[in-house]
Write a protein that holds these residues in place. Structure first.
Motif, PDB file in Angstrom:
ATOM      1  N   ILE A 145       0.864  -1.042   0.045  1.00  0.00           N
ATOM      2  CA  ILE A 145      -0.088  -0.126  -0.022  1.00  0.00           C
ATOM      3  C   ILE A 145       1.013   1.377  -0.033  1.00  0.00           C
ATOM      4  CG2 ILE A 145      -1.549   1.551   1.370  1.00  0.00           C
ATOM      5  CD1 ILE A 145      -3.033  -1.247   2.316  1.00  0.00           C
ATOM      6  N   VAL A 146       1.854   1.283   0.871  1.00  0.00           N
ATOM      7  CA  VAL A 146       2.885   2.453   0.867  1.00  0.00           C
ATOM      8  C   VAL A 146       3.507   2.551  -0.436  1.00  0.00           C
ATOM      9  CG1 VAL A 146       4.780   3.371   2.048  1.00  0.00           C
ATOM     10  CG2 VAL A 146       2.952   2.543   3.349  1.00  0.00           C
ATOM     11  N   ALA A 147       3.871   1.451  -0.968  1.00  0.00           N
ATOM     12  CA  ALA A 147       4.679   1.488  -2.353  1.00  0.00           C
ATOM     13  C   ALA A 147       3.918   1.844  -3.272  1.00  0.00           C
ATOM     14  CB  ALA A 147       5.385   0.225  -2.650  1.00  0.00           C
ATOM     15  N   PHE A 148       2.710   1.219  -3.758  1.00  0.00           N
ATOM     16  CA  PHE A 148       1.890   1.583  -4.855  1.00  0.00           C
ATOM     17  C   PHE A 148       0.658   1.981  -4.830  1.00  0.00           C
ATOM     18  CE2 PHE A 148       4.454  -2.377  -5.489  1.00  0.00           C
ATOM     19  CZ  PHE A 148       5.113  -2.135  -7.170  1.00  0.00           C
ATOM     20  N   THR A 149      -0.073   2.235  -3.739  1.00  0.00           N
ATOM     21  CA  THR A 149      -1.167   3.009  -3.602  1.00  0.00           C
ATOM     22  C   THR A 149      -0.813   4.364  -3.198  1.00  0.00           C
ATOM     23  OG1 THR A 149      -2.305   0.915  -2.889  1.00  0.00           O
ATOM     24  CG2 THR A 149      -3.267   3.016  -2.558  1.00  0.00           C
ATOM     25  N   SER A 150      -0.207   4.590  -2.053  1.00  0.00           N
ATOM     26  CA  SER A 150       0.327   6.019  -1.594  1.00  0.00           C
ATOM     27  C   SER A 150       1.308   6.363  -2.781  1.00  0.00           C
ATOM     28  CB  SER A 150       1.151   5.810  -0.305  1.00  0.00           C
ATOM     29  OG  SER A 150       1.811   6.960   0.008  1.00  0.00           O
ATOM     30  N   ASP A 151       1.525   7.848  -2.700  1.00  0.00           N
ATOM     31  CA  ASP A 151       2.398   8.691  -3.497  1.00  0.00           C
ATOM     32  C   ASP A 151       3.659   8.896  -2.755  1.00  0.00           C
ATOM     33  OD1 ASP A 151       1.136   8.826  -5.897  1.00  0.00           O
ATOM     34  OD2 ASP A 151       0.721  10.947  -5.829  1.00  0.00           O
ATOM     35  N   MET A 152       3.826   8.061  -1.674  1.00  0.00           N
ATOM     36  CA  MET A 152       5.271   8.317  -1.031  1.00  0.00           C
ATOM     37  C   MET A 152       6.425   7.991  -1.842  1.00  0.00           C
ATOM     38  SD  MET A 152       6.367   8.918   2.204  1.00  0.00           S
ATOM     39  CE  MET A 152       4.723   8.747   3.110  1.00  0.00           C
ATOM     40  N   ILE A 153       6.602   6.842  -2.143  1.00  0.00           N
ATOM     41  CA  ILE A 153       7.727   6.681  -2.863  1.00  0.00           C
ATOM     42  C   ILE A 153       7.892   7.640  -4.305  1.00  0.00           C
ATOM     43  CG2 ILE A 153       9.175   4.782  -4.285  1.00  0.00           C
ATOM     44  CD1 ILE A 153       8.379   4.366  -1.375  1.00  0.00           C
ATOM     45  N   PRO A 154       6.953   7.637  -5.177  1.00  0.00           N
ATOM     46  CA  PRO A 154       7.152   8.757  -6.302  1.00  0.00           C
ATOM     47  C   PRO A 154       7.841  10.235  -5.592  1.00  0.00           C
ATOM     48  CG  PRO A 154       5.173   7.645  -6.801  1.00  0.00           C
ATOM     49  CD  PRO A 154       5.665   7.154  -5.333  1.00  0.00           C
ATOM     50  N   ARG A 155       7.177  10.655  -4.714  1.00  0.00           N
ATOM     51  CA  ARG A 155       7.592  11.902  -4.076  1.00  0.00           C
ATOM     52  C   ARG A 155       8.887  11.637  -3.526  1.00  0.00           C
ATOM     53  NH1 ARG A 155       2.015  12.462  -0.275  1.00  0.00           N
ATOM     54  NH2 ARG A 155       0.823  13.072  -2.141  1.00  0.00           N
ATOM     55  N   LEU A 156       9.496  10.686  -2.901  1.00  0.00           N
ATOM     56  CA  LEU A 156      10.830  10.608  -2.260  1.00  0.00           C
ATOM     57  C   LEU A 156      11.882  10.435  -3.374  1.00  0.00           C
ATOM     58  CD1 LEU A 156      10.522   8.188   0.431  1.00  0.00           C
ATOM     59  CD2 LEU A 156      10.697  10.480   0.718  1.00  0.00           C
TER      60      LEU A 156
END
Length: 913
Positions: free
Chosen positions: A747-758
């Motif tokens: 969820i954090v990796a693919f559903t959230s925008d956390m990784i693209p932002r980082l």
């Protein structure tokens, strides 16, 4: 060794099936009928009251005797169980009459004492009540059969050191007499040969009412009632199913709203209601020892687990609330939502249509409100909370094991032989399996189900389960089709309706589609769940499981598998599939070559997962509380009104309980299932909704009081049963704990925008002063409108836009690799996979380290168990030694000096160990 762990010559009713399918009834105790005893009902010749000490009915003025009593008419013998029936004159009345006559005759041969209340004495004038009392001889016989532990000496082990915080927790405490209704004793399994060893002060109160009803129920489930179609028939369950009896239940000890007038009544039900079942006591601890004493260990262990789960949720709820508040307080600092809302940036970005032909081009800043609210759940705290919950679930399971170990010691379940209590053959198995084979261990003939029959039944069962799981998947696909079909309608409606303009920023077509689809999905879930419950029970019965434990485990796995798919499939779709396989303008992906796959909001799909989770989780909890509280209350309203308005001598204790709802053998099963499904919501998808533990905490505070209220006031008293753990649910929770680490990482990796932002923050930023500025423009690719095929191209383009933007990382139309993925896409994908691997390994390492560091059994409990075993063995050995000395002094030739020396040596060895 017999499979029940008993000696054949010590059993009153032995369900030993011989070669000719006979059921042997040992009639060691044949009660004599007392002269002059009045017998009511059509079975006068078989229903009598035993014992010469019982006064005749002429000596009892029933008009002056309170019927709100738990004793026979003599006021001495306790009513341990009640059977009821209506003597209707239909075509089977003679057969039912004969069954009752034979069954009750066999109960008396087993030593039970019966007393019948004529239908004329009942409030409605239709129902006969057969009251059952287990005399001392029956109780001690079956106490040995069931390996019931009884007191032999008061516990002299010092209690735990008082907690210095106890004074602060005083408002949460209950009175000592409520929390600990009985002294603490050393106990040992009961043996008829050693009665003088036990602390028997009063035979009438030595066995608690819950022990007594458990023993009587054991006899009722195995007592035969005749031969039909060449087969021996037995068990109260069959008699209830075929209408011979209408109900079988133990009695509550008093009315819940007031104490009984009888001074011999314990009034435990009243105490439980006043101190536990009222909602105003929600902040108080639970009187687990009293719950266990009144309802048995199985129900006690459930409330202990539910209470512990609720306590642990408090920590998760606090951390989740802090993470939510962090998102709330940092909303104004979110650069992404600022750029989306900025008229100069988001207002100038023209987005490609979200559906074919009917949808128009739209400006990015129309999603301003949803992007701001998305930050509440999609921020840096999301990552922290996901890792925290992975560790929390481990702490919860490990500390529960310790709590469970302490309860096992305190409730005398350390040496509980589950094989003896739970692995005995089900009466239904013995009745339906006509073929027999020799047990290689006991060398006795036992019924068995042939392999071919088992294979056929498993195939039918497995096919049925797969069909219903497929039905769930089909319904989920139908909801997805609904999403795709109505999105265009919502988009057109909201763009052309002036009345919706004030809320258009908040109620976007995506959100409207998501909310209505979630509500529709919840309704489908409830309908399928209602239907499947009955199917699961039917196919489990059809499999004819061999033991009670096997039956519960099979039903549990079927129900959990179904409900897992039923409740979580929509969340899995939104979390891991929606917006992931949409293609790009000009080359969209279609479902069934007709409906274009859904896209995520420019702010991400996490807000939609949050919406889905909130509606399904909250809806299930609200609906569950309505089912558990309001429905039984309505069903019992009329009966409760009669109980309060009629005088005691007209509305008896057995009639009051008869009008209550039936808790049923699967009552706890549904309670566990409800809580385990909730556990999945707060662990599997908690990264998308940090407030889920807070919702669960508030629900569980209510759940404890609702469950206790309905059990104490709305249901008949359940038959007491033993259990030393929560059973197969422990393994299910362990499995969900492991799965939750994986799902939250994804969820954090693919559903959230956390990784693209980082990735953008560290590798693709455009300004060192503000690394996140320009992120929105960077995350949107460019499409040339002239490249639209006719199928996708909007009908209208009033402003003659040349390009539109879409959420992806692809080369622009003027690039030599136009519309192919850019290198940034592959960098982000690699970062996502690396994050999943790192997060999973870190959390799993911490989980296993925490599990290794926390022993399953507390050190002080281990010491107490060893100490109690030593002292119990010492007491038993000294008792045997004294008996041997007496035999030697009396000149018993069977007692030799060598036996005396050997017994002393065994005592010395025990001390040394």
């Amino acid at each position: 060794m017999n499979r029940l762990g008993k000696k054949a010559n010590e059993t009153l009713i032995e369900m030993a099936l011989s070669a000719d399918d006979d059921i042997v009834i040992l009639t060691k105790f044949k009660p004599s009928q007392s002269e002059g005893e009045e017998c009511n009902g059509p079975l006068c010749e078989t229903i009598s009251t035993s014992g010469s000490e019982v006064p005749s009915s002429s000596e009892i003025d029933k008009r002056h005797q309170s019927k709100d009593s738990i004793f026979f008419r003599d006021g001495v013998r306790r009513i341990d169980f009640v059977l009821s029936y209506v003597d209707d004159l239909n075509k089977d009345w003679e057969k039912k009459l004969e069954r009752r006559r034979e069954f009750e005759s066999n109960l008396q041969k087993a030593g039970l004492e019966l007393e019948t209340e004529d239908k004329k004495e009942s409030e409605d004038g239709k129902i006969y009540f057969v009251k059952i009392h287990a005399p001392w001889e029956v109780l001690i016989t079956y106490a040995e059969v069931l390996n019931i532990k009884v007191p032999i000496k008061e516990n002299d082990i010092p209690s735990m050191v008082e907690n210095p915080l106890d004074c602060m927790l005083a408002p949460l405490r209950l009175p000592k007499e409520v929390m600990h209704p009985e002294p603490d004793y050393f106990t040992a399994p009961f043996s008829k040969e050693k009665q003088e060893l036990y602390l028997i002060n009063d035979e009438s109160t030595f066995f608690s009412p819950s022990m007594r009803n458990r023993i009587v129920n054991y006899i009722l489930t195995r007592c035969p009632y005749g031969t039909e179609e060449g087969k021996k028939k037995f068990g109260i369950k069959r008699l209830l199913n075929n209408g011979t009896y209408s109900a079988a239940y133990p009695l509550h000890d008093c009315q819940y709203w007031k104490k009984a007038n009888d001074p011999n009544c314990d009034n435990e039900r009243y105490t439980l209601y006043m101190e536990w079942a009222r909602f105003l006591r929600f902040y108080k601890e639970q009187p687990l020892d009293l719950i266990r004493k009144y309802y048995g260990e199985k129900i006690g262990i459930y409330f202990a687990w539910l209470g512990f789960y609720t306590e642990m949720l408090f920590l998760a709820a606090v951390v989740g609330l802090i993470c939510f508040l962090y998102g709330l307080f940092t909303m104004d600092e979110n650069m992404s939502s600022k750029e989306i809302c900025d008229p100069a940036i988001g207002g100038e970005i023209i987005m490609c249509p979200l559906c074919d032909r009917e949808c128009e081009y739209w400006r990015l800043n129309t999603t301003c409100a949803s992007s701001e609210y998305s930050h509440l759940f999609d921020n840096v705290a999301t990552l922290f909370f996901a890792i925290f919950m992975g560790i929390w679930v481990t702490l919860f399971l490990e500390f529960w094991k310790r709590r469970q170990a302490r309860l096992k010691y305190e409730w005398d379940l350390v040496d509980f032989e589950e094989e003896q209590q739970q692995l005995q053959l089900r009466p239904e198995y013995e009745a339906k399996c006509t073929q027999k084979k020799k047990n290689p261990v006991t060398q006795e003939m036992e019924p068995y189900l042939p392999i071919t029959s088992q294979a056929v039944r498993f195939c039918i069962s497995g096919t049925t389960v797969l069909f219903w799981v497929s039905l769930i998947i089909a319904s989920m696909i139908a909801v997805i089709v609904y999403r795709l079909a109505v999105y265009a309608a919502f988009a057109s409606l909201m763009e052309n309706t002036q009345t919706l303009q004030p809320i258009s920023g908040l109620l976007t077509p995506q959100l409207a589609t998501s909310v209505t689809a979630s509500c529709l999905n919840f309704v489908i879930i409830m309908i399928l769940n209602f239907l499947y419950e009955r199917i699961a029970i039917w196919i489990t019965d059809m499999e004819i499981p061999r033991t009670h434990m096997e039956y519960e485990n099979r039903l549990t796995m079927k129900m959990f598998l179904f409900q897992f798919v039923n409740y979580y499939s929509s969340c899995f779709y939104v979390a891991f599939f929606k917006g992931k396989f949409v293609g790009y303008p000009g080359a969209y992906t279609y479902m069934f070559n007709r409906w274009r796959n859904e896209e995520c909001d420019p702010a991400g799909c996490l807000i939609e997962l949050t919406t889905q989770l909130t509606i399904v989780m909250a809806g299930k909890q609200i609906w569950g509380n309505i089912q558990e509280a309001i429905v039984p209350w309505i069903c019992n309203w009329w009966g409760r009104r009669k109980a309060r308005n009629n005088p005691e001598n007209l509305y008896s204790r057995w009639e009051q309980d008869h009008d209550l709802q039936i808790f049923g053998a699967l009552g706890l099963f549904y309670e566990y299932l409800e809580m385990v499904i909730q556990f999945g919501f707060i662990t599997l998808f908690v990264a998308s909704f940090p407030l889920a533990p807070l919702l669960a905490l508030m629900n569980n505070i209510l759940e404890i009081r609702v469950d206790s209220w309905k059990l104490t006031t709305q249901y008949r008293r359940p038959v007491a049963a033993k259990a030393h753990s929560i059973g197969v649910w422990q393994e299910i929770l362990n499995g969900m704990a492991i799965l939750s680490v994986v799902t939250n990482a994804f969820i954090v990796a693919f559903t959230s925008d956390m990784i693209p932002r980082l990735v953008y923050y560290y590798a693709y930023y455009e300004s060192e002063d503000s690394p996140m500025s320009g992120y929105i423009n960077n995350s949107l690719s460019v499409f040339q409108i002239s490249d639209f095929p006719y199928r996708n191209k909007p009908k209208m383009n009033p402003e003659n836009f040349v390009i539109c933007r879409y959420r992806d990382y692809r080369y622009p139309p003027d690039h030599e690799r136009k519309y192919l993925h850019t290198m940034q896409f592959w960098h982000i994908l690699a970062a996502k996979l690396a994050f999943i691997i790192i997060m999973e390994h870190v959390v799993f390492i911490v989980k296993f380290f925490v599990a290794w560091m926390i022993p399953d059994v507390p050190a002080d409990v281990k010491a107490k168990i060893k100490r109690e075993k030593y002292l119990t063995q010492k007491i038993l050995h000294e008792y045997e030694l004294e008996k041997l000395k007496e035999r030697l002094c009396q000149g018993d030739k069977g007692a030799t000096e060598k036996e005396f020396i050997a017994t002393e040596g065994r005592m010395e060895l025990s001390r040394a160990m």
